[in-house]
Design a protein around this motif. Structure first.
Motif, short mmCIF file in Angstrom:
data_model
loop_
_atom_site.label_atom_id
_atom_site.label_comp_id
_atom_site.label_asym_id
_atom_site.label_seq_id
_atom_site.Cartn_x
_atom_site.Cartn_y
_atom_site.Cartn_z
N PRO A 1 16.24 57.42 -22.06
CA PRO A 1 16.95 56.79 -20.86
C PRO A 1 18.39 57.23 -20.49
O PRO A 1 19.02 57.69 -21.19
CB PRO A 1 16.94 55.34 -21.12
N GLN A 2 18.61 57.27 -19.18
CA GLN A 2 19.67 58.02 -18.74
C GLN A 2 20.87 57.39 -19.23
O GLN A 2 20.87 55.88 -19.17
CB GLN A 2 19.48 58.17 -17.28
N LEU A 3 21.97 57.91 -19.75
CA LEU A 3 23.32 57.18 -20.13
C LEU A 3 24.17 56.91 -19.07
O LEU A 3 23.91 57.20 -18.07
CB LEU A 3 24.03 58.28 -21.07
N ARG A 4 24.87 55.83 -19.28
CA ARG A 4 25.87 55.57 -18.47
C ARG A 4 27.21 56.36 -18.32
O ARG A 4 27.42 57.07 -19.32
CB ARG A 4 26.35 53.85 -18.52
N ASP B 1 30.10 55.68 -18.55
CA ASP B 1 31.23 55.20 -19.38
C ASP B 1 30.86 55.64 -21.02
O ASP B 1 31.83 55.84 -21.80
CB ASP B 1 31.31 53.72 -19.57
N ASN B 2 29.70 56.17 -21.19
CA ASN B 2 29.48 56.91 -22.43
C ASN B 2 29.86 58.15 -22.62
O ASN B 2 30.21 58.56 -23.71
CB ASN B 2 27.77 56.85 -22.80
N PHE B 3 30.10 58.86 -21.61
CA PHE B 3 30.48 60.04 -21.48
C PHE B 3 32.21 60.19 -21.55
O PHE B 3 32.72 61.26 -22.26
CB PHE B 3 30.33 60.99 -20.36
N PHE B 4 32.96 59.29 -21.31
CA PHE B 4 34.32 58.93 -21.29
C PHE B 4 34.91 57.89 -22.10
O PHE B 4 34.56 56.93 -21.98
CB PHE B 4 35.01 59.09 -19.85
N LYS B 5 35.68 58.34 -23.26
CA LYS B 5 36.02 57.18 -24.11
C LYS B 5 37.37 57.11 -23.96
O LYS B 5 38.10 58.10 -23.87
CB LYS B 5 35.34 57.40 -25.54
N ALA B 6 38.23 56.08 -24.17
CA ALA B 6 39.51 55.87 -24.25
C ALA B 6 39.90 56.38 -25.74
O ALA B 6 39.50 56.09 -26.81
CB ALA B 6 39.75 54.27 -24.11
#
Length: 165
Positions: free
Chosen positions: A120-123, A125-130
């Motif tokens: 399934p396609q990722l959201r 926010d999964n690509f950018f983490k604090a």
């Protein structure tokens, strides 16, 4: 070559020659030949009338782009499945004449890509983490010290105000 591309005069000569050839071989009596000639003339006249009323091809092509058939999105459901290897191979190799080895390699690539994309396609926010700042601990300690100073200053003001009363 499609008949639309042939000049009308050449097409008419071609049709007349074919009709005369047909008449000479198939009919025995003069009456039948004359009747068939008249029928052919009537057919040709009706075709010429239709051609006069006919719309050029480019106009029809333009209509396809401007007024195309569109399905409602509610009626369409897309599901990506793995390809039919046997059907695809038979079509490309047997019917279209492609090289079997190259088709097999391309189908393998297609299957590999399907497996990779079947998750399934990722959201977003999964690509950018604090990421914590390198001096975050120092800044947090300074904030804590500042808050404690404010609290102690407020307490001392309260106690001074109480004494003055």
């Amino acid at each position: 070559i499609p008949d639309e591309w042939i000049p009308k005069e050449a097409a008419k000569k071609k049709k007349d020659a074919a009709a005369e050839k047909e008449l000479g071989e198939d009919y025995d009596t003069e009456e039948e030949r004359e009747q068939n000639k008249n029928d052919n003339k009537n057919k040709e006249e009706s075709k010429e009338e239709e051609e006069a009323e006919a719309v050029p091809i480019y106009v029809e092509a333009r209509k396809l782009f401007l007024k195309h058939d569109v399905l409602d999105a509610k009626d369409v459901e897309l599901k990506w499945k793995s390809c039919d290897v046997q059907g695809l191979t038979s079509f490309l190799v047997d019917e279209c004449g492609f090289n079997a080895e190259r088709v097999k390699g391309s189908i393998e690539k297609l299957q590999k890509a399907h497996k990779a994309n079947s998750k399934p396609q990722l959201r977003m926010d999964n690509f950018f983490k604090a990421k914590a700042a390198p001096n975050a601990a120092v800044i947090a300690a300074k904030r804590k010290a500042a808050k404690e100073k404010e609290k102690s200053a407020k307490k001392s003001k309260k106690t001074v105000a109480k004494r003055k009363r």
